[in-house]
Design a protein around this motif. Structure first.
Motif, short mmCIF file in Angstrom:
data_model
loop_
_atom_site.label_atom_id
_atom_site.label_comp_id
_atom_site.label_asym_id
_atom_site.label_seq_id
_atom_site.Cartn_x
_atom_site.Cartn_y
_atom_site.Cartn_z
N UNK A 89 -4.98 60.77 -18.85
CA UNK A 89 -4.75 62.15 -18.51
C UNK A 89 -5.89 63.20 -18.53
N UNK A 90 -6.10 64.03 -17.87
CA UNK A 90 -6.76 65.07 -18.16
C UNK A 90 -8.41 64.61 -17.83
N UNK A 91 -9.41 65.09 -18.54
CA UNK A 91 -10.80 65.19 -18.41
C UNK A 91 -11.38 64.00 -18.92
N UNK A 92 -12.18 62.95 -18.47
CA UNK A 92 -12.90 61.97 -18.86
C UNK A 92 -14.23 62.35 -19.50
N UNK A 93 -14.58 61.54 -20.81
CA UNK A 93 -15.53 62.15 -21.74
C UNK A 93 -16.69 62.46 -20.68
N UNK A 94 -17.69 63.20 -21.24
CA UNK A 94 -19.09 63.20 -20.53
C UNK A 94 -19.71 61.93 -19.92
N UNK A 95 -20.32 61.47 -18.99
CA UNK A 95 -21.01 60.19 -18.79
C UNK A 95 -21.95 59.73 -19.83
N UNK A 96 -21.98 58.49 -19.92
CA UNK A 96 -23.22 58.02 -20.83
C UNK A 96 -23.82 56.96 -20.18
N UNK A 97 -24.98 56.34 -20.64
CA UNK A 97 -25.78 55.27 -20.03
C UNK A 97 -25.04 53.75 -20.42
N UNK A 98 -25.15 52.97 -19.66
CA UNK A 98 -24.17 51.59 -20.03
C UNK A 98 -24.88 51.05 -21.35
N UNK A 99 -23.66 50.63 -22.15
CA UNK A 99 -23.87 49.97 -23.28
C UNK A 99 -24.62 48.50 -23.15
N UNK A 100 -23.99 47.65 -22.00
CA UNK A 100 -24.15 46.39 -21.90
C UNK A 100 -24.84 46.17 -20.32
N UNK A 101 -25.30 45.03 -20.42
CA UNK A 101 -25.97 44.98 -18.95
C UNK A 101 -24.85 44.77 -17.89
N UNK A 102 -25.09 45.10 -16.79
CA UNK A 102 -24.15 45.05 -15.61
C UNK A 102 -24.56 44.01 -14.26
N UNK A 103 -23.65 43.30 -13.95
CA UNK A 103 -24.28 42.57 -12.63
C UNK A 103 -23.78 43.10 -11.38
N UNK A 104 -24.68 43.45 -10.69
CA UNK A 104 -24.50 44.17 -9.51
C UNK A 104 -23.82 43.36 -8.49
N UNK A 105 -23.41 43.95 -7.34
CA UNK A 105 -22.84 43.13 -6.26
C UNK A 105 -23.72 42.06 -5.89
N UNK A 106 -25.05 42.39 -5.58
CA UNK A 106 -25.77 41.13 -4.83
C UNK A 106 -26.21 40.25 -6.16
N UNK A 107 -25.89 40.34 -7.34
CA UNK A 107 -26.20 39.50 -8.44
C UNK A 107 -27.23 40.07 -9.31
N UNK A 108 -27.94 41.19 -8.93
CA UNK A 108 -28.99 41.69 -9.69
C UNK A 108 -28.43 42.24 -10.97
N UNK A 109 -29.04 42.03 -12.12
CA UNK A 109 -28.59 42.43 -13.47
C UNK A 109 -29.22 43.60 -13.74
N UNK A 110 -28.37 44.75 -14.07
CA UNK A 110 -28.91 46.06 -14.53
C UNK A 110 -28.98 46.07 -16.02
N UNK A 111 -30.04 46.19 -16.85
CA UNK A 111 -29.82 46.47 -18.19
C UNK A 111 -29.04 47.23 -18.66
N UNK A 112 -28.80 47.26 -20.13
CA UNK A 112 -28.06 48.36 -20.68
C UNK A 112 -29.19 49.62 -20.90
N UNK A 113 -28.54 50.58 -20.52
CA UNK A 113 -29.34 51.85 -20.68
C UNK A 113 -30.09 51.92 -19.13
#
Length: 443
Positions: free
Chosen positions: A291-315
């Motif tokens: 419900x309501x407003x989401x917290x302010x956005x923050x940089x990612x804590x952990x690495x993220x695997x993109x749609x093409x398999x590319x790994x985006x590092x934390x932060x």
């Protein structure tokens, strides 16, 4: 990858826009009848000319939004600076873009003055994009206010334009930027827009405007009839578009590679555009029901695997996992869940602002009745027969809107899901059980 120190950029852009030696100075100038200090509201001794005179002040700029799997994406968007003095709007508007943009809710017969200030894209200071507002499918008072750059005015950085709308037709619309439309819409310059009918004020009337006894004044406009609904969707004359609870739901999808390409100053993959973060009101499930407003956005804590398999590092934005973005300003303000009491009627104002595909929504256990489409009441040309459709699902493309009533009479209390019918659209990139899904609670 640390690309820059974001918190230092607003001051630099503010200095550039405010005008220094050798620069051309643009002005923030708000036109709102009766408002003398330029904050788009009537305060102190200022007088609103008439009850149907409305003003609003939006900015166009950039910021970040966080997807439900913790992936921060760079966006363009609109933010609401109504109530801010004109001299403060550039400073306050930087990194204030919301996703989706502020909802515009109007009444039939309003005269609406909407000022838009372009505060620039502080994260991409190499860009000098103008912006506009286009009320999609809306009957404009003049083409100059349509927002299509070829036939109207585009707004450069540091400048303001006030749009004027004579609001004569109720219904569900959308608004968006029409400059470099594919890019700016994919980046997030989209929002909900809807107009309540005059019937909320008058109750049902005949062709001469006299009460016909078919329905009462809506409670949202002071109606006291115990049987009166909260509102109506259209001027139906028979009360068949009455509703008790209202929820606008805007479906869309972000292409994460497109947004990352914009952030990291790479060629934009227009030909390969493919939404991989399906959303409702700018969130994927389960954030849709927070419900309501989401917290302010923050940089990612952990690495993220993109749609093409590319790994985006934390932060991936700042190099610092968890660092707050947008100068601690929240971006995602709209939830999309709805709660009704059994026996009430829920109005869903559905709009599709996706760029690359149709979407189909369904709500198992609930019957949906379409009473309007494209901001038009579904009635025959003679005006004597309603053309409503009871459906198990709603299929619609980009730019389309539908007004859908869900009557919960006889519906067992419980939680019902409203979701996309294609399973891959119920995901947050690679994270399952997310995406285009929300909940309708019947009490």
């Amino acid at each position: 990858m640390k690309i820059f120190k974001i918190k230092l950029l607003p001051a630099a852009l503010l200095l550039a826009l405010s005008g220094g030696v050798g620069t051309v100075n643009a002005a923030v100038f708000v036109q709102c009848p009766g408002d003398d200090n330029g904050n788009a509201i009537w305060d102190e001794e200022e007088v609103q000319p008439a009850a149907n005179t409305k003003c609003m002040h939006l900015i166009a700029g950039d910021s970040f939004a966080v997807m439900s799997d913790d992936n921060p994406l760079y966006i363009f968007g609109y933010g609401d600076q109504t109530g801010t003095l004109a001299s403060e709007v550039i400073k306050e508007g930087i990194l204030d873009a919301e996703w989706p943009g502020p909802t515009v809710e109007l009444e039939q017969n309003d005269e609406f003055y909407l000022s838009l200030t372009n505060v620039g894209t502080v994260i991409r200071p190499d860009l000098f994009d103008p912006h506009t507002i286009h009320f999609h499918g809306f009957p404009n008072a003049s083409a100059v206010f349509d927002g299509v750059p070829e036939v109207s005015i585009s707004i450069n950085m540091g400048a303001t334009l006030t749009y004027y709308y004579n609001v004569v037709e109720p219904g569900t619309y959308i608004y968006h930027c029409h400059v470099e439309a594919t890019e700016h819409m994919e980046m997030g310059m989209l929002a909900n827009l809807y107009v309540h009918p005059l019937q909320d004020v008058t109750g049902c009337v005949d062709a001469l405007g006299a009460p016909n006894g078919n329905c009462s004044v809506a409670t949202r406009k002071g109606g006291t009839d115990p049987g009166a609904p909260t509102g109506y969707t259209y001027n139906d004359g028979d009360g068949t578009t009455a509703w008790d609870v209202e929820q606008p739901l805007q479906v869309s999808a972000f292409d994460s590679e497109f947004h990352d390409a914009s952030l990291f100053v790479q060629p934009l993959p227009f030909a390969a555009l493919k939404g991989d973060y399906p959303q409702i009101n700018g969130r994927g499930y389960p954030d849709t029901i927070n419900p309501g407003i989401m917290p302010p956005p923050a940089d990612n804590w952990a690495s993220i695997v993109g749609a093409d398999g590319e790994i985006h590092p934390a932060g991936k934005v700042t190099g610092n996992p968890g660092e707050t973005l947008n100068n601690d300003t929240p971006t995602q303000l709209l939830d999309s869940n709805a709660t009704v009491t059994a026996g009430q009627t829920l109005l869903l104002r559905l709009s599709n602002v996706g760029l690359d595909r149709f979407y189909t929504l369904t709500a198992p256990g609930l019957t949906m009745k379409i009473v309007g489409t494209g901001a038009r009441h579904m009635r025959n040309a003679a005006g004597d027969k309603n053309l409503y459709r009871e459906v198990a699902s709603v299929n619609f493309g980009g730019g389309e809107t539908h007004d859908v009533l869900v009557d919960t009479t006889g519906v067992a209390p419980g939680t019902y899901f409203l979701h996309a019918t294609e399973l891959h659209q119920m995901s947050n990139l690679t994270q399952l059980d997310g995406g285009m899904m929300t909940e309708i609670v019947v009490q």
